[in-house]
Design a protein around this motif. Structure first.
Motif, PDB file in Angstrom:
ATOM      1  N   ARG A  41       0.888  -1.176   0.000  1.00 47.81           N
ATOM      2  CA  ARG A  41       0.000   0.000   0.000  1.00 47.81           C
ATOM      3  C   ARG A  41       0.913   1.210   0.000  1.00 47.81           C
ATOM      4  NH1 ARG A  41      -4.636   0.438   4.348  1.00 47.81           N
ATOM      5  NH2 ARG A  41      -5.867  -0.473   2.674  1.00 47.81           N
TER       6      ARG A  41
ATOM      7  N   ASP B 149      -2.054  -7.319   2.676  1.00 48.53           N
ATOM      8  CA  ASP B 149      -2.988  -8.170   1.941  1.00 48.53           C
ATOM      9  C   ASP B 149      -3.001  -9.604   2.479  1.00 48.53           C
ATOM     10  OD1 ASP B 149      -0.682  -9.314   0.963  1.00 48.53           O
ATOM     11  OD2 ASP B 149      -1.005  -8.761  -1.132  1.00 48.53           O
TER      12      ASP B 149
ATOM     13  N   TYR C 291      -9.738   1.253   7.801  1.00 49.44           N
ATOM     14  CA  TYR C 291      -9.338   0.434   6.667  1.00 49.44           C
ATOM     15  C   TYR C 291      -9.534  -1.054   6.947  1.00 49.44           C
ATOM     16  CZ  TYR C 291      -7.054   4.922   6.110  1.00 49.44           C
ATOM     17  OH  TYR C 291      -6.810   6.276   6.054  1.00 49.44           O
TER      18      TYR C 291
END
Length: 261
Positions: A154, A162, A194
């Motif tokens: 990211r 992930d 998130y």
């Protein structure tokens, strides 16, 4: 040389104040900033250009607007400017929780990066992290045993969050986890906006024997969408001196050892 160092520090403090004002107000004006800080408009324009180059602000006619207002997720450089001194004090205090030998996880985030800067690299400790910046800092400082969790990066946080990252954690047994958050809710515990961060932080907690949360005062009472840690899962919480005393008492009632840096 001393005057140059002082000038650099004054510039850093001024730019941090400019950034925080831009976040609060949505924009900043060159003439107003020059008046506030007692410097020339040329100095302010140089500040704004420098901050634009670091993707903190975007220059507009007569001033600037914060990048964070234009994007859902702030750049890690922007996050790093917020409460920077408190985060360093928190990290320095959290070092007391690093074992003489064993294993630790440092999760991604600006407070974790501060911990990497003061981490006792001479100890026989294997560090695991999903932060590229934390890994780079520790490597440059000479840490012997370092594992960087894999996965897609990211880019705004320079971190891996992930399914590959989570899968690698499933094979680990960690002594101490150093954890940060976007918000601390007295109804929902530690929170983040998130989904991927929630998943990785949960995996880190489940694989760690002891959890140390590093939370500056600005996160208290901040409720984000995803809750990833209940208070009874936290062993130690390190915050700063500006944390509300009543809030600290509430946390202590959950048998959390709270330290104010």
């Amino acid at each position: 040389m001393a005057s140059r160092g002082n000038g650099t520090r004054l510039q850093h403090d001024r730019q941090r104040a400019i950034y925080m004002l831009a976040l609060r107000e949505g924009s900043v004006d060159v003439a107003d900033l020059a008046s506030r800080h007692g410097v020339t408009t040329e100095t302010i324009r140089r500040d704004l250009t420098d901050m634009q180059n670091r993707q903190l602000l975007r220059r507009v006619h007569g001033g600037a607007v914060p990048v964070e207002r234009m994007n859902h997720e702030p750049m890690v450089e922007a996050r790093d400017m917020v409460n920077a001194e408190e985060k360093l004090r928190i990290a320095t205090t959290a070092v007391a929780e690093v074992p003489e030998r064993g294993s630790v996880i440092i999760d991604s985030g600006s407070t974790g990066q501060r911990l990497a800067e003061v981490f006792p690299v001479e100890r026989d400790v294997h560090v695991v992290t999903n932060s590229l910046l934390t890994a780079l800092t520790l490597s440059r400082r000479g840490l012997r045993d370092l594992t960087v969790l894999g996965g897609a990066v990211r880019t705004k946080r320079h971190a891996m969050v992930d399914d590959t990252t989570r899968a690698e954690l499933q094979h680990m047994a960690i002594d101490v986890l150093f954890l940060s958050c976007d918000g601390l809710s007295f109804q929902h515990g530690l929170t983040t906006p998130y989904r991927e961060e929630h998943t990785i932080k949960r995996a880190m907690i489940e694989r760690s024997r002891r959890v140390v949360a590093m939370v500056d005062h600005s996160k208290f009472g901040n409720v984000q969408m995803f809750s990833f840690a209940a208070f009874d899962e936290i062993d130690v919480l390190v915050t700063d001196a500006r944390a509300d005393a009543e809030a600290v008492d509430v946390l202590t009632s959950y048998d959390i050892s709270v330290h104010r840096a």
